[in-house]
Design an enzyme around this catalytic site. Structure first.
Site, PDB file in Angstrom:
ATOM      1  N   CYS A 134       0.802  -1.089  -0.087  1.00  0.00           N
ATOM      2  CA  CYS A 134      -0.018  -0.093  -0.009  1.00  0.00           C
ATOM      3  C   CYS A 134       0.900   1.201   0.121  1.00  0.00           C
ATOM      4  O   CYS A 134       0.354   2.236  -0.033  1.00  0.00           O
ATOM      5  CB  CYS A 134      -0.881   0.026   1.168  1.00  0.00           C
ATOM      6  SG  CYS A 134      -0.196  -0.129   2.769  1.00  0.00           S
ATOM      7  N   GLU A 154      -2.463   0.937  -4.336  1.00  0.00           N
ATOM      8  CA  GLU A 154      -2.040  -0.386  -3.969  1.00  0.00           C
ATOM      9  C   GLU A 154      -1.316  -1.059  -5.017  1.00  0.00           C
ATOM     10  O   GLU A 154      -1.689  -0.995  -6.404  1.00  0.00           O
ATOM     11  CB  GLU A 154      -3.297  -1.494  -3.643  1.00  0.00           C
ATOM     12  CG  GLU A 154      -2.610  -2.764  -3.080  1.00  0.00           C
ATOM     13  CD  GLU A 154      -2.552  -2.704  -1.554  1.00  0.00           C
ATOM     14  OE1 GLU A 154      -2.764  -1.716  -1.196  1.00  0.00           O
ATOM     15  OE2 GLU A 154      -2.138  -3.551  -1.021  1.00  0.00           O
TER      16      GLU A 154
END
Ligand SMILES: C[S@@+](CC[C@H](N)C(=O)[O-])C[C@H]1O[C@@H](n2cnc3c(N)ncnc32)[C@H](O)[C@@H]1O
Length: 512
Positions: free
Chosen positions: A464, A504
């Protein structure tokens, strides 16, 4: 009068600005006013102190944080524009931090957008008319012409606060903004940008991250960012903040509006699921009751626990949540980590799956495994799954989730991911896939060295924070024993967080 002069001195010298933007600062008014009534106020700027004496020792800034990213991107921008001198006097930083002085700038053009989602403009420095000051302004796009006020000065830029869009960028479409708090709430940055442009922005962020860590991005297989099926109403967990004043309880998020900070009341969040909005609106009294039982400020948990036809939410961290992704069920305590946007998870799993070859790969080592989501979702691709996780509560649920889904080929271990490698001596590396999915700060050199010594056939790195991911991959490829035996086969963003700056990133490496 003397103290007034001292107070305004840093600004009085700038009664006359030779800048492209029209400047209407309070200082101009004050300077003019004092100049009229007191002829002794200097009209010429006093000599500027030599750069050297003003320079403080730079603190080291983590290049994978927002501040480090901005620093790098500002350096790149000023280099490309041939601006050699951009700086902010440290006297001025101190001054701005102590006194609430705001300088207003009109008609400032936003010339770039940083990977932090904030627009960048350039104005003349207040301390040195030959130097420039970089201004970073949230909620703006490249090509916007804006009025803003300049607030706190950081070491390499000044914070700007949007007052008005004078002329919108050709990419801006304000009719797309769904949230009444957009421009005030620090949660979303991109609602005014058409979704296809948001995806393009995120692909560029990935490219910027690899560039920052010296990759030649032209050689990287960076694919277009995968869209989220849900672009609003996707977040299954919210953690609104509350303040400490029990007489005026506020439950919401951090404000980011014209330089004002603090928590503001929020009774809807367009990116959260409908049941969480119900909690924020209709069940607000319940939330206030919970908050009343605390003495200090803090956060309250709102977790969507809807499954199939049962639509519900909880505020209890310990309550066990069940979610269904593809054909697998996952349980975990509401307060623990689980991915936040269920709608995009099937496409992540199918992309990773496409790299796993049943005829070669027999084992998956799922490091930083949480409650087992990735390993369990891929369990039909291999003979054996081994997971490792540092949170005992998450780990317990990884083992329970394997049982819940009738799996007998899994083994989940408690510990830090570095510890897994000593347990892999019986596995054939050429038949192994190692997955790593660490938290924002990324992995460690110890882990990456051991991964390199193990030499698995396939490495799948989901992250992330693409900046810590790029840093780790640079280290792995360039500085570990077998790093040069790998080639990157895929770099791809997945839009887990539409309307926000977050992305992401999935990278797949294959042994050559
Ligand atoms: C981004 S989450 C990913 C979880 C899981 N892969 C998933 O998709 O649900 C990162 C996980 O790494 C765990 N973690 C953090 N540091 C760790 C470490 N040094 N060793 C093992 N696990 C760690 C956290 O507790 C968290 O569960």
């Amino acid at each position: 009068m003397t103290s007034c002069i001292t107070y305004f001195r840093p600004f009085i010298r700038h009664g006359k600005f030779l800048i492209h933007q029209r400047e209407v600062s309070t200082i101009t008014y004050i300077t003019n006013f004092f100049s009229k009534i007191n002829p002794f106020i200097p009209t010429q700027p006093p000599a500027i102190q030599p750069l050297k004496s003003q320079r403080r020792k730079r603190r080291s800034i983590d290049p994978t944080t927002s501040e480090g990213i901005l620093l790098f991107e500002i350096q790149e921008l000023t280099k490309s524009l041939n601006i050699e001198k951009y700086r902010i006097s440290h006297d001025l930083i101190k001054y701005y931090k102590n006194k609430e002085h705001f300088r207003r700038i009109e008609n400032l053009e936003i010339i770039a957008v940083s990977s932090t989602g904030k627009g960048i403009g350039i104005i003349d420095s207040e301390i040195d008319l030959n130097a420039k000051t970089i201004v970073v302004i949230p909620f703006t796009l490249k090509g916007d012409i804006v009025d803003c006020k300049i607030g706190i000065h950081q070491e390499s830029f000044a914070e700007g606060h949007l007052l008005r869009i004078v002329k919108p960028s050709s990419s801006r479409d304000d009719s797309l903004i769904k949230c009444k708090y957009f421009n005030s709430c620090a949660g979303c940055q991109l609602q005014m940008l058409p979704y296809s442009d948001q995806l393009e922005f995120k692909t560029k962020v990935i490219s910027n991250a690899f560039k920052q860590f010296d990759f030649n991005t032209r050689d990287l297989p960076i694919r277009a960012t995968v869209e989220s099926p849900l672009q609003y109403q996707y977040r299954t967990k919210l953690t609104p903040h509350f303040n400490s004043n029990r007489k005026d309880i506020k439950i919401g998020f951090e404000r980011d509006h014209e330089g004002r900070k603090g928590i503001f009341n929020l009774n809807s969040c367009e990116i959260a699921t409908p049941i969480l909005n119900h909690a924020l609106q209709e069940n607000r009294e319940e939330l206030v009751k919970i908050v009343e039982s605390y003495k200090k400020s803090g956060t309250i948990l709102l977790r969507d626990k809807s499954i199939e036809n049962n639509i519900d939410y909880t505020t209890n961290h310990k309550e066990i949540i069940t979610q269904k992704i593809n054909n697998f069920k996952f349980q975990f305590p509401a307060g623990e980590f689980f991915q936040n946007n269920n709608s995009i998870l099937p496409s992540v799993i199918s992309t990773i799956s496409s790299f796993i070859d049943k005829s070669i790969h027999k084992n998956i080592i799922d490091t930083y495994c949480g409650s087992g989501f990735l390993g369990i979702s891929l369990s039909d691709k291999v003979d054996k799954i081994i997971g490792i996780e540092i949170s005992r509560r998450n780990l317990d649920y990884a083992a329970k989730n394997a049982q819940l889904n009738g799996l007998t080929n899994t083994e989940f271990k408690f510990g830090s991911s570095e510890e897994i490698f000593k347990d892999l001596i019986d596995l054939n590396p050429q038949e192994s896939v190692v997955i790593l999915d660490p938290s924002r700060k990324g992995s460690t050199e110890d882990y990456l060295n051991q991964l390199s010594n193990f030499e698995p056939d396939l490495i799948v790195y989901l992250s992330c924070n693409v900046f810590s991911q790029a840093r780790d991959l640079k280290y792995f490829l360039k500085q570990t024993k077998n790093g040069d035996k790998y080639e990157i086969q895929l770099v791809q963003g997945f839009d887990f967080f539409p309307q926000t700056k977050h992305i992401e990133s999935l990278v797949v490496l294959k042994h050559k």
